[in-house]
Design a protein around this motif. Structure first.
Motif, mmCIF file in Angstrom:
data_model
loop_
_atom_site.group_PDB
_atom_site.id
_atom_site.type_symbol
_atom_site.label_atom_id
_atom_site.label_comp_id
_atom_site.label_asym_id
_atom_site.label_seq_id
_atom_site.Cartn_x
_atom_site.Cartn_y
_atom_site.Cartn_z
ATOM 1 N N ALA A 1 -2.804 -0.678 -0.252
ATOM 2 C CA ALA A 1 -4.192 -0.408 -0.640
ATOM 3 C C ALA A 1 -4.595 1.014 -0.257
ATOM 4 C CB ALA A 1 -5.137 -1.426 -0.002
ATOM 5 N N LEU A 2 -4.190 1.459 0.908
ATOM 6 C CA LEU A 2 -4.524 2.817 1.355
ATOM 7 C C LEU A 2 -3.757 3.886 0.574
ATOM 8 C CD1 LEU A 2 -4.663 2.307 5.213
ATOM 9 C CD2 LEU A 2 -6.574 2.865 3.704
ATOM 10 N N ALA B 1 -7.690 -9.915 -13.745
ATOM 11 C CA ALA B 1 -7.681 -8.847 -12.739
ATOM 12 C C ALA B 1 -6.316 -8.935 -12.071
ATOM 13 C CB ALA B 1 -8.785 -9.058 -11.711
ATOM 14 N N ALA B 2 -5.652 -7.823 -11.897
ATOM 15 C CA ALA B 2 -4.298 -7.823 -11.333
ATOM 16 C C ALA B 2 -4.296 -8.394 -9.926
ATOM 17 C CB ALA B 2 -3.735 -6.412 -11.326
ATOM 18 N N LYS B 3 -3.218 -9.071 -9.610
ATOM 19 C CA LYS B 3 -2.985 -9.577 -8.262
ATOM 20 C C LYS B 3 -1.735 -8.876 -7.732
ATOM 21 C CE LYS B 3 -6.136 -12.870 -8.612
ATOM 22 N NZ LYS B 3 -7.070 -12.341 -9.582
ATOM 23 N N PHE B 4 -1.855 -8.306 -6.549
ATOM 24 C CA PHE B 4 -0.740 -7.655 -5.876
ATOM 25 C C PHE B 4 -0.388 -8.530 -4.688
ATOM 26 C CE2 PHE B 4 -2.748 -4.449 -8.357
ATOM 27 C CZ PHE B 4 -1.701 -3.681 -8.838
ATOM 28 N N CYS B 5 0.829 -9.026 -4.653
ATOM 29 C CA CYS B 5 1.231 -10.047 -3.700
ATOM 30 C C CYS B 5 2.352 -9.560 -2.795
ATOM 31 C CB CYS B 5 1.734 -11.276 -4.462
ATOM 32 S SG CYS B 5 0.561 -11.950 -5.650
ATOM 33 N N SER B 6 2.315 -10.016 -1.555
ATOM 34 C CA SER B 6 3.380 -9.698 -0.611
ATOM 35 C C SER B 6 3.431 -10.790 0.458
ATOM 36 C CB SER B 6 3.130 -8.351 0.063
ATOM 37 O OG SER B 6 4.123 -8.096 1.041
ATOM 38 N N PRO B 7 4.618 -11.063 0.968
ATOM 39 C CA PRO B 7 4.701 -11.994 2.087
ATOM 40 C C PRO B 7 4.148 -11.399 3.380
ATOM 41 C CG PRO B 7 6.903 -11.288 1.399
ATOM 42 C CD PRO B 7 5.921 -10.657 0.467
ATOM 43 N N ARG B 8 3.920 -10.081 3.385
ATOM 44 C CA ARG B 8 3.450 -9.407 4.595
ATOM 45 C C ARG B 8 2.090 -8.736 4.394
ATOM 46 N NH1 ARG B 8 8.550 -9.394 4.357
ATOM 47 N NH2 ARG B 8 8.920 -7.561 3.112
ATOM 48 N N ARG B 9 1.145 -9.104 5.225
ATOM 49 C CA ARG B 9 -0.214 -8.539 5.160
ATOM 50 C C ARG B 9 -0.206 -7.023 5.332
ATOM 51 N NH1 ARG B 9 -5.262 -10.174 9.171
ATOM 52 N NH2 ARG B 9 -6.545 -8.364 8.644
ATOM 53 N N ARG B 10 0.519 -6.564 6.320
ATOM 54 C CA ARG B 10 0.528 -5.125 6.607
ATOM 55 C C ARG B 10 0.982 -4.301 5.397
ATOM 56 N NH1 ARG B 10 2.331 -2.099 11.971
ATOM 57 N NH2 ARG B 10 2.223 0.004 11.173
ATOM 58 N N GLU B 11 1.972 -4.804 4.693
ATOM 59 C CA GLU B 11 2.459 -4.077 3.520
ATOM 60 C C GLU B 11 1.368 -3.946 2.459
ATOM 61 O OE1 GLU B 11 6.429 -3.483 0.951
ATOM 62 O OE2 GLU B 11 6.156 -5.424 1.907
ATOM 63 N N LEU B 12 0.591 -4.985 2.253
ATOM 64 C CA LEU B 12 -0.510 -4.913 1.281
ATOM 65 C C LEU B 12 -1.615 -3.975 1.755
ATOM 66 C CD1 LEU B 12 -1.002 -8.532 -0.073
ATOM 67 C CD2 LEU B 12 -0.274 -6.513 -1.328
ATOM 68 N N GLU B 13 -1.928 -4.014 3.034
ATOM 69 C CA GLU B 13 -2.950 -3.110 3.547
ATOM 70 C C GLU B 13 -2.510 -1.655 3.420
ATOM 71 O OE1 GLU B 13 -5.390 -5.774 6.735
ATOM 72 O OE2 GLU B 13 -3.411 -5.098 7.372
ATOM 73 N N GLU B 14 -1.241 -1.385 3.681
ATOM 74 C CA GLU B 14 -0.722 -0.025 3.506
ATOM 75 C C GLU B 14 -0.715 0.366 2.038
ATOM 76 O OE1 GLU B 14 3.080 -0.124 5.444
ATOM 77 O OE2 GLU B 14 2.167 -0.070 7.451
ATOM 78 N N ALA C 1 -9.298 -4.970 -9.994
ATOM 79 C CA ALA C 1 -9.862 -4.991 -11.342
ATOM 80 C C ALA C 1 -9.046 -4.123 -12.289
ATOM 81 C CB ALA C 1 -11.304 -4.502 -11.306
ATOM 82 N N ARG C 2 -9.166 -4.385 -13.579
ATOM 83 C CA ARG C 2 -8.448 -3.584 -14.582
ATOM 84 C C ARG C 2 -8.851 -2.117 -14.490
ATOM 85 N NH1 ARG C 2 -5.493 -6.121 -18.705
ATOM 86 N NH2 ARG C 2 -5.657 -8.359 -18.578
ATOM 87 N N THR C 3 -10.115 -1.870 -14.194
ATOM 88 C CA THR C 3 -10.577 -0.513 -13.917
ATOM 89 C C THR C 3 -10.763 -0.448 -12.406
ATOM 90 O OG1 THR C 3 -11.743 -0.495 -16.025
ATOM 91 C CG2 THR C 3 -12.331 1.211 -14.436
ATOM 92 N N PRO C 4 -9.718 -0.026 -11.686
ATOM 93 C CA PRO C 4 -9.743 -0.148 -10.223
ATOM 94 C C PRO C 4 -10.785 0.718 -9.538
ATOM 95 C CG PRO C 4 -7.688 0.843 -10.995
ATOM 96 C CD PRO C 4 -8.505 0.551 -12.193
ATOM 97 N N LYS C 5 -11.384 0.131 -8.533
ATOM 98 C CA LYS C 5 -12.301 0.816 -7.628
ATOM 99 C C LYS C 5 -11.881 0.410 -6.224
ATOM 100 C CE LYS C 5 -16.021 0.555 -10.930
ATOM 101 N NZ LYS C 5 -17.184 -0.163 -11.367
ATOM 102 N N PRO C 6 -11.738 1.364 -5.324
ATOM 103 C CA PRO C 6 -11.251 1.033 -3.978
ATOM 104 C C PRO C 6 -12.031 -0.081 -3.288
ATOM 105 C CG PRO C 6 -11.298 3.389 -4.275
ATOM 106 C CD PRO C 6 -11.943 2.786 -5.501
ATOM 107 N N ALA C 7 -13.319 -0.150 -3.487
ATOM 108 C CA ALA C 7 -14.128 -1.162 -2.808
ATOM 109 C C ALA C 7 -13.841 -2.574 -3.321
ATOM 110 C CB ALA C 7 -15.607 -0.844 -2.979
ATOM 111 N N HIS C 8 -13.112 -2.680 -4.400
ATOM 112 C CA HIS C 8 -12.839 -3.992 -4.983
ATOM 113 C C HIS C 8 -11.460 -4.525 -4.651
ATOM 114 C CE1 HIS C 8 -16.172 -2.791 -7.867
ATOM 115 N NE2 HIS C 8 -16.631 -3.738 -7.102
ATOM 116 N N HIS C 9 -10.815 -3.985 -3.648
ATOM 117 C CA HIS C 9 -9.537 -4.519 -3.188
ATOM 118 C C HIS C 9 -9.833 -5.562 -2.125
ATOM 119 C CE1 HIS C 9 -7.867 -0.449 -4.466
ATOM 120 N NE2 HIS C 9 -7.396 -1.329 -5.304
#
Length: 95
Positions: free
Chosen positions: A79-80, A64-77, A35-43
């Motif tokens: 997010a953290l 709402a922003a989209k963060f894209c990657s060919p690799r799932r692990r990279e997106l999960e990292e 979301a434009r006003t990010p909240k961790p629970a909304h990833h």
């Protein structure tokens, strides 16, 4: 489109054409909504093929922003580390 701190994570905001093109170019990729006003629970982590994306021209997909990657692990990292919390899996994508 803009780059983020992660090597292959691309951000799309107010760029539906770029986002939908990225999905076409990366059919086995992943994306996270933020979301434009990010909240961790909304990833929410989705596959590029997510049925939520119906490509309707009346919907602004990247309001709402989209963060894209060919690799799932990279997106999960991402997010953290940058997003501030663990990504929640889309139930339609990951059942």
């Amino acid at each position: 489109m803009s780059a983020t701190n992660s090597r292959d994570v691309k951000k799309f905001q107010d760029d539906d054409r770029g986002f939908l093109g990225w999905l076409d170019d990366n059919p086995d990729g992943y994306f996270i909504n933020r979301a434009r006003t990010p909240k961790p629970a909304h990833h929410v982590l989705h596959r590029s093929s997510c049925s939520h994306i119906d490509r309707s021209p009346v919907i602004r997909w990247t309001r709402a922003a989209k963060f894209c990657s060919p690799r799932r692990r990279e997106l999960e990292e991402w997010a953290l580390r940058i997003g501030g919390g663990e990504a929640v899996l889309c139930q339609d994508c990951f059942g």
